[in-house]
Design a protein around this motif. Structure first.
Motif, mmCIF file in Angstrom:
data_model
loop_
_atom_site.group_PDB
_atom_site.id
_atom_site.type_symbol
_atom_site.label_atom_id
_atom_site.label_comp_id
_atom_site.label_asym_id
_atom_site.label_seq_id
_atom_site.Cartn_x
_atom_site.Cartn_y
_atom_site.Cartn_z
ATOM 1 N N GLY A 129 -11.080 -1.348 0.095
ATOM 2 C CA GLY A 129 -9.764 -1.378 -1.121
ATOM 3 C C GLY A 129 -8.987 0.036 -1.723
ATOM 4 N N HIS A 130 -9.531 1.143 -1.522
ATOM 5 C CA HIS A 130 -8.952 2.642 -2.472
ATOM 6 C C HIS A 130 -7.788 2.937 -1.440
ATOM 7 C CE1 HIS A 130 -11.874 2.318 -5.762
ATOM 8 N NE2 HIS A 130 -12.460 1.397 -5.148
ATOM 9 N N PRO A 131 -7.099 3.984 -2.069
ATOM 10 C CA PRO A 131 -6.148 4.802 -1.807
ATOM 11 C C PRO A 131 -7.158 6.146 -1.469
ATOM 12 C CG PRO A 131 -5.648 4.667 -3.880
ATOM 13 C CD PRO A 131 -6.699 3.226 -3.569
ATOM 14 N N LEU A 132 -6.816 6.401 -0.265
ATOM 15 C CA LEU A 132 -7.926 7.524 0.078
ATOM 16 C C LEU A 132 -6.927 9.373 0.046
ATOM 17 C CD1 LEU A 132 -10.125 9.523 1.737
ATOM 18 C CD2 LEU A 132 -9.297 9.034 3.516
ATOM 19 N N LEU A 133 -7.712 10.206 -0.689
ATOM 20 C CA LEU A 133 -6.600 11.262 -0.170
ATOM 21 C C LEU A 133 -7.415 12.496 0.587
ATOM 22 C CD1 LEU A 133 -5.171 12.508 -4.225
ATOM 23 C CD2 LEU A 133 -3.772 12.481 -2.093
ATOM 24 N N LEU A 134 -6.595 12.814 1.793
ATOM 25 C CA LEU A 134 -7.805 13.300 2.826
ATOM 26 C C LEU A 134 -7.300 15.005 2.348
ATOM 27 C CD1 LEU A 134 -9.511 13.234 5.061
ATOM 28 C CD2 LEU A 134 -7.939 12.930 6.838
ATOM 29 N N PHE A 135 -7.922 15.296 2.259
ATOM 30 C CA PHE A 135 -7.860 17.140 1.928
ATOM 31 C C PHE A 135 -8.023 17.628 3.498
ATOM 32 C CE2 PHE A 135 -7.643 15.823 -2.255
ATOM 33 C CZ PHE A 135 -6.718 16.755 -2.873
ATOM 34 N N VAL A 136 -7.395 19.116 3.883
ATOM 35 C CA VAL A 136 -7.653 19.457 5.066
ATOM 36 C C VAL A 136 -6.907 20.600 4.537
ATOM 37 C CG1 VAL A 136 -6.784 17.723 6.751
ATOM 38 C CG2 VAL A 136 -5.075 19.007 6.294
ATOM 39 N N PRO A 137 -7.615 21.878 5.229
ATOM 40 C CA PRO A 137 -7.357 23.343 4.824
ATOM 41 C C PRO A 137 -5.843 23.757 4.822
ATOM 42 C CG PRO A 137 -9.308 23.463 5.854
ATOM 43 C CD PRO A 137 -8.740 21.651 5.989
ATOM 44 N N ASP A 178 8.262 12.591 -3.694
ATOM 45 C CA ASP A 178 9.150 10.868 -3.142
ATOM 46 C C ASP A 178 7.599 10.027 -3.155
ATOM 47 O OD1 ASP A 178 11.266 10.924 -4.005
ATOM 48 O OD2 ASP A 178 12.577 11.505 -1.964
ATOM 49 N N LYS A 179 7.240 11.522 -2.162
ATOM 50 C CA LYS A 179 5.684 10.957 -1.465
ATOM 51 C C LYS A 179 4.296 11.080 -2.190
ATOM 52 C CE LYS A 179 6.757 12.829 3.082
ATOM 53 N NZ LYS A 179 5.845 14.027 4.350
ATOM 54 N N VAL A 180 4.470 11.737 -3.117
ATOM 55 C CA VAL A 180 3.235 12.098 -4.052
ATOM 56 C C VAL A 180 3.718 10.545 -4.634
ATOM 57 C CG1 VAL A 180 2.890 12.543 -6.009
ATOM 58 C CG2 VAL A 180 2.892 14.168 -4.575
ATOM 59 N N GLN A 181 5.144 9.971 -5.587
ATOM 60 C CA GLN A 181 4.888 8.345 -6.168
ATOM 61 C C GLN A 181 4.857 7.817 -5.600
ATOM 62 O OE1 GLN A 181 5.975 9.045 -9.019
ATOM 63 N NE2 GLN A 181 5.312 6.746 -9.199
ATOM 64 N N GLU A 182 4.882 7.239 -4.581
ATOM 65 C CA GLU A 182 4.860 6.532 -3.329
ATOM 66 C C GLU A 182 3.252 6.127 -2.969
ATOM 67 O OE1 GLU A 182 6.596 7.053 0.856
ATOM 68 O OE2 GLU A 182 8.219 6.890 0.006
ATOM 69 N N GLN A 206 -8.187 1.152 14.422
ATOM 70 C CA GLN A 206 -9.032 0.608 13.131
ATOM 71 C C GLN A 206 -7.775 0.691 12.105
ATOM 72 O OE1 GLN A 206 -9.848 2.869 15.661
ATOM 73 N NE2 GLN A 206 -12.663 2.052 15.618
ATOM 74 N N LEU A 207 -7.065 1.523 12.089
ATOM 75 C CA LEU A 207 -6.042 1.904 11.102
ATOM 76 C C LEU A 207 -4.487 1.774 11.359
ATOM 77 C CD1 LEU A 207 -7.186 5.724 9.594
ATOM 78 C CD2 LEU A 207 -8.082 3.307 9.558
ATOM 79 N N LYS A 208 -3.888 0.840 12.090
ATOM 80 C CA LYS A 208 -3.347 0.660 12.705
ATOM 81 C C LYS A 208 -1.793 -0.117 11.545
ATOM 82 C CE LYS A 208 -3.930 -4.185 15.092
ATOM 83 N NZ LYS A 208 -4.591 -4.519 16.252
ATOM 84 N N GLU A 209 -2.483 -0.947 10.677
ATOM 85 C CA GLU A 209 -2.229 -1.473 9.328
ATOM 86 C C GLU A 209 -1.868 -1.003 8.382
ATOM 87 O OE1 GLU A 209 -0.404 -5.204 10.444
ATOM 88 O OE2 GLU A 209 -1.727 -4.296 11.864
ATOM 89 N N MET A 210 -2.378 0.379 8.502
ATOM 90 C CA MET A 210 -2.710 1.202 7.409
ATOM 91 C C MET A 210 -1.358 2.044 7.040
ATOM 92 S SD MET A 210 -4.822 0.637 5.413
ATOM 93 C CE MET A 210 -5.041 -1.113 6.012
ATOM 94 N N LYS A 250 2.154 2.672 -1.627
ATOM 95 C CA LYS A 250 3.243 2.097 -1.041
ATOM 96 C C LYS A 250 1.928 3.405 0.237
ATOM 97 C CE LYS A 250 6.832 1.155 -3.233
ATOM 98 N NZ LYS A 250 8.226 1.746 -3.808
ATOM 99 N N ILE A 251 1.528 3.922 0.281
ATOM 100 C CA ILE A 251 1.138 4.460 1.156
ATOM 101 C C ILE A 251 -0.658 4.860 1.080
ATOM 102 C CG2 ILE A 251 -0.200 6.990 1.809
ATOM 103 C CD1 ILE A 251 2.826 8.012 1.001
ATOM 104 N N ASP A 252 -1.588 4.226 2.136
ATOM 105 C CA ASP A 252 -2.673 3.783 2.910
ATOM 106 C C ASP A 252 -3.784 4.795 2.530
ATOM 107 O OD1 ASP A 252 -2.879 1.009 2.141
ATOM 108 O OD2 ASP A 252 -1.476 1.608 3.903
ATOM 109 N N ILE A 253 -3.410 6.092 2.932
ATOM 110 C CA ILE A 253 -4.274 7.428 3.054
ATOM 111 C C ILE A 253 -3.063 8.646 3.319
ATOM 112 C CG2 ILE A 253 -5.032 8.782 4.990
ATOM 113 C CD1 ILE A 253 -5.702 6.252 5.833
ATOM 114 N N LEU A 254 -3.289 9.569 2.023
ATOM 115 C CA LEU A 254 -2.352 10.724 2.130
ATOM 116 C C LEU A 254 -3.664 11.906 2.672
ATOM 117 C CD1 LEU A 254 0.486 11.774 0.989
ATOM 118 C CD2 LEU A 254 -0.230 11.865 -1.335
ATOM 119 N N ILE A 255 -2.835 12.372 3.509
ATOM 120 C CA ILE A 255 -3.078 13.791 3.924
ATOM 121 C C ILE A 255 -2.150 14.453 3.481
ATOM 122 C CG2 ILE A 255 -3.917 15.581 6.320
ATOM 123 C CD1 ILE A 255 -2.914 12.630 7.894
#
Length: 426
Positions: free
Chosen positions: A297-305, A340-344, A322-326, A349-354
């Motif tokens: 139940g946690h929002p995820l920050l996914l860091f890529v280089p 705007d994305k950072v605020q979302e 498995q992530l189709k609803e996200m 309103k965003i589950d996973i932010l890359i």
């Protein structure tokens, strides 16, 4: 040029053909002995092979040897007031001690460093010193390298000092200059000031682009008054400040606990033998970790280089059933929808932010967990890994959480980051 209503402490460029006379202003050549007088950079480029100009600060308007730099040397006066601090919160005993040390340094006009762990409540510890400065009719500025941090700080500072007008300036949001007593801006904006501030606070002083830029250091030194004070804030002090502390050129406050008293989350490590992403498919072990975060139940920050990896990971994640609803999005420094994305994401309103290292510091998201892909990449330093880990566990009701370093090779920065987090916890 801006309307000359009250440009005390500002500097701007005019052409040498401009004969305008400005009260209380000094005109100097824009370039003297090949040195740009606005940013301190060496100039060796010429327009049409004839006119020398500065390439380093051209984003703020071109400075050439045919230009004058005009500096308004008048001292803008502000009325002395009482009870400007409208914040009703309380500092912990540790925070209060640091706050007192900051105020003491300001009274002596002694440059000072606050070395505090991520989530220590550095912003709140500034309030008493800002109050001291503003109520005395003096002028203050909080500068930070990142636009995201400016946008994060502005509402918090505005709420804490709601009786005065606060200026917000950065390159993504144009605003006419109004000579506000308190200004929040990016460090690039400091190049527009000269001897303007009695108190200059530089947040995230070790962050790109400020830390490695002689130009931005030059601008900061010019922006503060000769009898003013510079206050540096960071969780990961750069070597130059550590040297100044060693030689007693600046004083320091240390705070190794978060505002809620909890420890820093110690990163977990996961060695990957196969690629993280191959033929647009995620490594099954990486996908498993991502799904575990979502199920918790946690929002995820996914860091890529790198920026060019964001759309690839975005496509691969969206293809996972498995992530189709996200709701999954990517963000980076050049993204026009970045704010705007950072605020979302903040509004859940965003589950996973890359993202890239653009969100490594200065932003707070409740209950967020973090996964760093390719933590062994050269782009990740000891400081950036510590800062990224510091996004997690910042809430009173959620003091722990997952920080996962995924790598193929165990590197020195990974070892140093985990070691320093454990040391601060001790």
């Amino acid at each position: 040029m801006e309307n000359h209503t009250s440009l005390a402490g500002r500097q701007w460029i005019i052409n040498q053909d401009d004969s305008s006379i400005f009260p209380n202003c000094k005109k100097i050549s824009g370039i003297i002995n090949n040195i740009c007088q606005r940013c301190g950079s060496y100039c060796n480029t010429k327009i049409a092979g004839k006119i020398l100009y500065c390439r380093a600060c051209i984003g703020l308007g071109r400075v050439s040897e045919n230009d004058y730099l005009v500096r308004d040397l008048s001292n803008k006066s502000y009325s002395k007031q009482n009870d400007l601090l409208t914040w009703s919160g309380n500092l912990t005993a540790r925070q209060a001690k640091v706050s007192q040390e900051i105020c003491y340094a300001f009274k002596k006009r002694q440059d000072h460093l606050v070395h505090a762990v991520t989530g220590a409540g550095k912003t709140e510890m500034l309030f008493e010193c800002l109050k001291l400065c503003l109520e005395a009719g003096l002028r203050a500025c909080i500068a930070t390298p990142r636009i995201d941090v400016v946008n994060e700080l502005y509402p918090r500072i505005s709420s804490a000092f709601s009786k005065i007008k606060i200026g917000k300036y950065h390159g993504r949001e144009y605003k006419d200059y109004e000579a506000e007593q308190l200004i929040i801006c990016t460090t690039h904006q400091l190049l527009k000031f000269y001897h303007a501030f009695d108190l200059l606070i530089i947040d995230e002083v070790d962050s790109f682009p400020y830390a490695p830029s002689p130009m931005l250091h030059f601008g900061a030194n010019n922006a503060v008054k000769t009898n003013g004070m510079k206050l540096y804030l960071t969780a990961t002090p750069p070597d130059d400040l550590l040297e100044k502390i060693k030689h007693k050129k600046i004083t320091v406050s240390l705070l190794n606990r978060r505002f809620h008293g909890g420890l820093l989350p110690v990163p977990k490590e996961k060695l990957f033998l196969k690629p993280f992403l191959k033929k647009k498919q995620l490594n099954k072990h990486l996908l498993k970790q991502i799904i575990l975060v979502i199920k918790a139940g946690h929002p995820l920050l996914l860091f890529v280089p790198r920026i060019n990896e964001i759309p690839v990971y975005l496509e691969a994640l969206k293809a996972c059933h498995q992530l189709k609803e996200m709701v999954i999005k990517g963000v980076h420094a050049a993204d026009e929808a970045r704010i705007d994305k950072v605020q979302e994401f903040r509004d859940k309103k965003i589950d996973i932010l890359i993202t890239t290292t653009i969100l490594e510091r200065g932003v707070t998201f409740k209950h967020v967990w973090v996964i760093i892909v390719a933590a062994d990449d050269a782009i990740y330093t000891r400081a950036s890994l510590i800062q990224i880990a510091g996004r997690v566990g910042r809430s009173c009701d959620d003091q722990d959480g997952l920080v996962l370093f995924c790598y193929h090779k165990y590197t020195l920065p990974i070892r140093q980051a985990i070691s320093e987090i454990k040391r601060m916890n001790r």
